[in-house]
Design a protein around this motif. Structure first.
Motif, mmCIF file in Angstrom:
data_model
loop_
_atom_site.group_PDB
_atom_site.id
_atom_site.type_symbol
_atom_site.label_atom_id
_atom_site.label_comp_id
_atom_site.label_asym_id
_atom_site.label_seq_id
_atom_site.Cartn_x
_atom_site.Cartn_y
_atom_site.Cartn_z
ATOM 1 N N TYR A 99 2.573 -2.231 -6.627
ATOM 2 C CA TYR A 99 3.173 -2.324 -5.239
ATOM 3 C C TYR A 99 3.574 -3.720 -4.943
ATOM 4 O O TYR A 99 3.082 -4.723 -5.229
ATOM 5 N N ASP A 100 4.346 -3.763 -4.165
ATOM 6 C CA ASP A 100 5.089 -5.306 -3.777
ATOM 7 C C ASP A 100 4.597 -5.802 -2.665
ATOM 8 O O ASP A 100 4.663 -5.626 -1.471
ATOM 9 N N SER A 129 -7.214 -1.011 6.183
ATOM 10 C CA SER A 129 -7.794 -1.092 4.525
ATOM 11 C C SER A 129 -7.880 -2.276 4.091
ATOM 12 O O SER A 129 -8.561 -2.546 3.171
ATOM 13 N N LEU A 178 4.911 11.961 3.604
ATOM 14 C CA LEU A 178 3.831 11.372 3.268
ATOM 15 C C LEU A 178 2.788 12.394 2.636
ATOM 16 O O LEU A 178 3.137 13.600 2.699
ATOM 17 N N LEU A 198 7.533 -1.512 0.192
ATOM 18 C CA LEU A 198 6.324 -0.686 -0.391
ATOM 19 C C LEU A 198 6.535 0.439 -1.291
ATOM 20 O O LEU A 198 6.077 0.748 -2.231
ATOM 21 N N GLY A 246 9.501 1.232 -5.745
ATOM 22 C CA GLY A 246 8.830 0.741 -7.004
ATOM 23 C C GLY A 246 7.204 1.447 -6.637
ATOM 24 O O GLY A 246 6.370 1.229 -7.497
ATOM 25 N N SER A 247 7.034 2.349 -5.807
ATOM 26 C CA SER A 247 5.734 2.794 -5.637
ATOM 27 C C SER A 247 5.673 4.147 -6.490
ATOM 28 O O SER A 247 4.624 4.878 -6.683
ATOM 29 N N THR A 282 3.668 7.486 -5.992
ATOM 30 C CA THR A 282 2.206 7.518 -5.552
ATOM 31 C C THR A 282 1.918 7.437 -4.294
ATOM 32 O O THR A 282 0.616 7.674 -3.976
ATOM 33 N N LEU A 283 2.920 7.400 -3.472
ATOM 34 C CA LEU A 283 2.502 7.186 -1.948
ATOM 35 C C LEU A 283 3.053 8.208 -0.869
ATOM 36 O O LEU A 283 3.141 7.826 0.133
ATOM 37 N N ILE A 302 -4.562 0.363 -0.613
ATOM 38 C CA ILE A 302 -3.314 0.868 0.199
ATOM 39 C C ILE A 302 -3.130 2.220 -0.546
ATOM 40 O O ILE A 302 -3.025 2.992 0.477
ATOM 41 N N LYS A 303 -3.074 2.406 -1.672
ATOM 42 C CA LYS A 303 -3.189 3.864 -2.303
ATOM 43 C C LYS A 303 -4.013 4.835 -1.543
ATOM 44 O O LYS A 303 -3.707 5.771 -0.952
ATOM 45 N N SER A 332 -5.390 4.506 1.292
ATOM 46 C CA SER A 332 -5.307 4.394 2.695
ATOM 47 C C SER A 332 -4.247 5.625 3.025
ATOM 48 O O SER A 332 -4.317 6.279 4.147
ATOM 49 N N ILE A 333 -3.324 5.630 2.177
ATOM 50 C CA ILE A 333 -1.966 6.451 2.441
ATOM 51 C C ILE A 333 -2.259 7.851 1.872
ATOM 52 O O ILE A 333 -1.758 8.931 2.300
ATOM 53 N N LEU A 383 0.486 4.129 -11.984
ATOM 54 C CA LEU A 383 0.616 3.018 -11.136
ATOM 55 C C LEU A 383 -0.830 2.387 -10.795
ATOM 56 O O LEU A 383 -1.065 1.237 -11.427
ATOM 57 N N VAL A 384 -1.558 3.168 -10.166
ATOM 58 C CA VAL A 384 -2.870 2.617 -9.641
ATOM 59 C C VAL A 384 -3.805 3.927 -10.021
ATOM 60 O O VAL A 384 -3.436 5.042 -9.787
#
Lengths: 465, 465
Positions: free
Chosen positions: A190-191, A444, B171, B195, B198-199, B202-203, B441-442, B444-445, B456-457
């Motif tokens: 992530y950026d 978070s 979301l 954000l 490039g995610s 995944t978000l 972040i992942k 939390s969303i 990615l994560v």
């Protein structure tokens, strides 16, 4: 000094020298406010760290006790970003003001957060390089990244976000991370760099910046173009952008602003709505661009184009533009400044400025309109007598009206100054259901809400108060 | 079809037509893989929604049952981004392929995620506009945003992140948000746009994009410059960048790649290390830039510069470049392609490519080296016989070695292809303590980890498996 502050001070003095921790009244006062009309509030302590490691330790102390941490550059922000509304520890970066590395072959430079834009440009000059972002204030680069600042050159070179390649950040738990790399582009993870740029110290504390820099242009040409009305000037800019004239800078100043410029700088610029323009390029290309620009401004009834031929006159022009807010402050002693900051799509700019001018005329306040019109960003500058509650109220109402106008047309409540305290009330209106996503990110990364509380987004800490 | 899938299907058919929900074996197979060597895996269902509202309902169904959701553009990704490793619902955007608004005065365009880059450019042409980002594949813009794609023009115009002004996103809880506005710049709130770019899905799921577009340049000049060795070509690029020659495109192709180009396209380009170059600008400026470029490449022993004077030859040049991966695939029937994607600071590029070439020579595989050298990004292209475990192993080892080399020099493991499944193993090495921030972040969303799991994560969902 209360007991909690005394305990904090003692803990900080375990790893900081006495001269790095201050509870001196004058120091606290100097760190209690910014350059705007927002009322100040004293922190408990001001610290002067010299490294990321020291900041990590400071934040660990704050984390353990749930103490607010407020990063402070030079206090030139305009929306109360650095005001210690909940008290706490203010981190002053004036001892972290070194340009640590110039990687000229990579067009990158590493700086500590307390370096100012003019200090950086001085250091870069001998390498034939420059840093592009130039807000009015000679702000620190840490502060400029924290608010995603921009300036007169962003129409060509972009805003702060476009220049930050990597940040070293101390997280709210004291860990030190890097958000990016030295590679010009990346699709890895992530950026976080863009997340931290503009996060106003609410997600951690920036301790080093890797910034993109540019070769000083081969040829530069600056000009002032005066128009019969501000409408003519705005329409000329829009035509230039539509036609693809590659301006490097295009700034609008209304008649009142030019008058202030002349008073403050001793210049004799024609006191009419004016565009300050600049072009960068090779000699032949520049001539063609400038000729194209001349043709367009003349089509919009431009009365005089004055070219700033020598370097000194060109420098003076941009210095005058940068000092404009100070010219207003200087000309209205005892008053405080409110600067609005909406940004709209270019197709809505003429209407937005017309609307702003109509509304401002009703206020009967010292005021001016200026803007980075190439980006669709304009400022109304209002001088307020803070003793006069009615003046503040009507200025605030005006600010709300132009924000409402901008948001209704796909714009934003702040083009470059940031949210801070002053623009929090517009966040729900602007972001809608995206605001809870921002709050979730804040929670978070900073679950205790210690980082610059009361700015940008609500956090748990304040919700529970 | 198992019971869970049957239940899912029934729920989806409450609001989707029968032809919008598929469990057909061929459809599932077509959505089980991308263009790379990564092994495929079938989703349970493929859906073909027609609006953000439908996607919101689909994701609410998935959320309720904890079912994975995989957004799928055209499947042209290279790191397994669209492979349904955990099964679930694959969202195909082929029915959301409209250019919904061209705001020519604002240099903005709104598109649905299934629009491809060539489709967009066709729609923009009559407005005198173009969209700059051009990966090899004629990918969808939703996919290009999801991976922060770039291409041949990013040295001048920037990568996908620089073009995305606003995203409509569904979301993981089904809410629909906008991440940005129509204003060219903003300092309001956290930068969710960057954000989400490039995610990699995944978000949340991108359902509309507002993109920046550019005026078609007044004059364009393209050229091929051939060099005695790849080293000479790389050094010439570095000199051009240092000197500030404003190239719009500068692509490196090694001898083997030129040979493939000639075979696949029927061209007769000189089979030596070559730069494909392009310049954009006004006529006078362009001539000066091109003359400067000629001087520099000749200083680096350039043997032939061939200018592509007419439009058709110029189009052919870039088409040949875009089709290069397909030229390799076509030339090695039965084999799968691995494309490496490191990006390093420009000062490290010559060394990185030299290191890559030395290592590649040891492999004895069909291979080529090419790259967006103006950004410090190069690709090694390897053709692998997937039946031959040893080949795959040595290709993977090579990939690891060049990633390690890049990371040790401030580079990144992926300049433009993204992380997907293939580059997850390098995330800890590259991001260190910043990786837990990404994971937070992942979480939390997308607390249930339903969005494109295994890419990615790491997410809670997979940690708990």
């Amino acid at each position: 000094m209360n007991t909690d502050t005394a305990i904090l001070q003692e803990e900080l003095l375990q790893f900081l020298r006495e001269d790095q921790v201050s509870t001196n009244e004058t120091i606290l006062t100097n760190h209690s406010k910014d350059e705007s009309y927002h009322e100040g509030s004293l922190p408990d302590l001001v610290v002067f760290p010299e490294s990321a490691e020291e900041i990590s330790k400071i934040i660990k102390v704050a984390d353990a006790s749930g103490t607010p941490v407020i990063p402070f550059g030079l206090g030139s922000s305009l929306e109360g970003h650095v005001i210690a509304y909940d008290k706490g520890i203010t981190i002053d970066f004036s001892s972290m003001n070194k340009v640590t590395e110039v990687r000229d072959k990579d067009f990158l430079v590493k700086v500590q957060p307390g370096v100012t834009r003019s200090q950086l440009n001085k250091a870069l000059k001998k390498h034939g390089l420059f840093f592009s972002v130039d807000p009015g204030a000679d702000a620190t680069l840490g502060g400029m990244a924290a608010t995603n600042a921009s300036g007169t050159t962003s129409v060509k070179y972009g805003v702060m976000k476009d220049q930050v390649q990597d940040l070293e950040v101390v997280l709210p738990n004291g860990e030190i991370i890097h958000t990016g790399s030295l590679a010009r582009k990346s699709s890895s993870g992530y950026d976080l760099t863009s997340l931290y740029v503009g996060s106003e110290g609410t997600l951690g504390c920036i301790t080093e910046l890797t910034l993109r820099v540019y070769g000083i242009p081969e040829h530069v040409m600056a000009a002032r173009a005066s128009f019969p009305t501000i409408d003519h000037a705005v329409e000329a800019v829009i035509s230039m952008l539509q036609a693809g004239v590659p301006v490097a800078r295009v700034e609008l100043l209304d008649e009142s602003s030019i008058r202030r410029v002349n008073q403050f700088n001793g210049t004799d610029y024609i006191e009419k709505a004016t565009l300050f323009l600049e072009f960068h390029g090779n000699e032949a290309g520049l001539q063609e661009d400038v000729a194209f620009m001349e043709e367009i401004v003349k089509n919009h009834d431009c009365e005089v184009i004055h070219f700033e031929k020598d370097n000194a006159a060109r420098m003076k022009l941009w210095e005058a533009r940068h000092n404009l807010a100070y010219a207003y402050i200087h000309g209205s002693p005892g008053k405080k400044m409110m600067v609005t900051d909406v940004c709209v799509p270019i197709s809505e700019l003429a209407g937005a400025i017309r609307h702003g001018r109509e509304k401002i005329a009703e206020l009967n306040l010292e005021s001016g309109i200026l803007g980075h019109v190439g980006d669709g960003n304009y400022h109304a500058l209002l001088m307020i007598d803070m003793e006069n509650e009615e003046e503040l109220k009507k200025a605030e109402k005006f600010n709300e009206e132009i924000v409402e106008y901008a948001l209704a047309r796909g714009g934003t409540c702040t083009g470059e100054h940031g949210v801070g305290k002053g623009k929090m009330k517009y966040q729900k209106r602007e972001h809608g259901k995206a605001l809870p996503v921002m709050e979730a990110i804040k929670a978070s990364i900073d679950p205790k809400g210690i980082m610059n509380p009361g700015k940008l987004v609500q956090s748990e800490r304040r919700n529970n108060q």
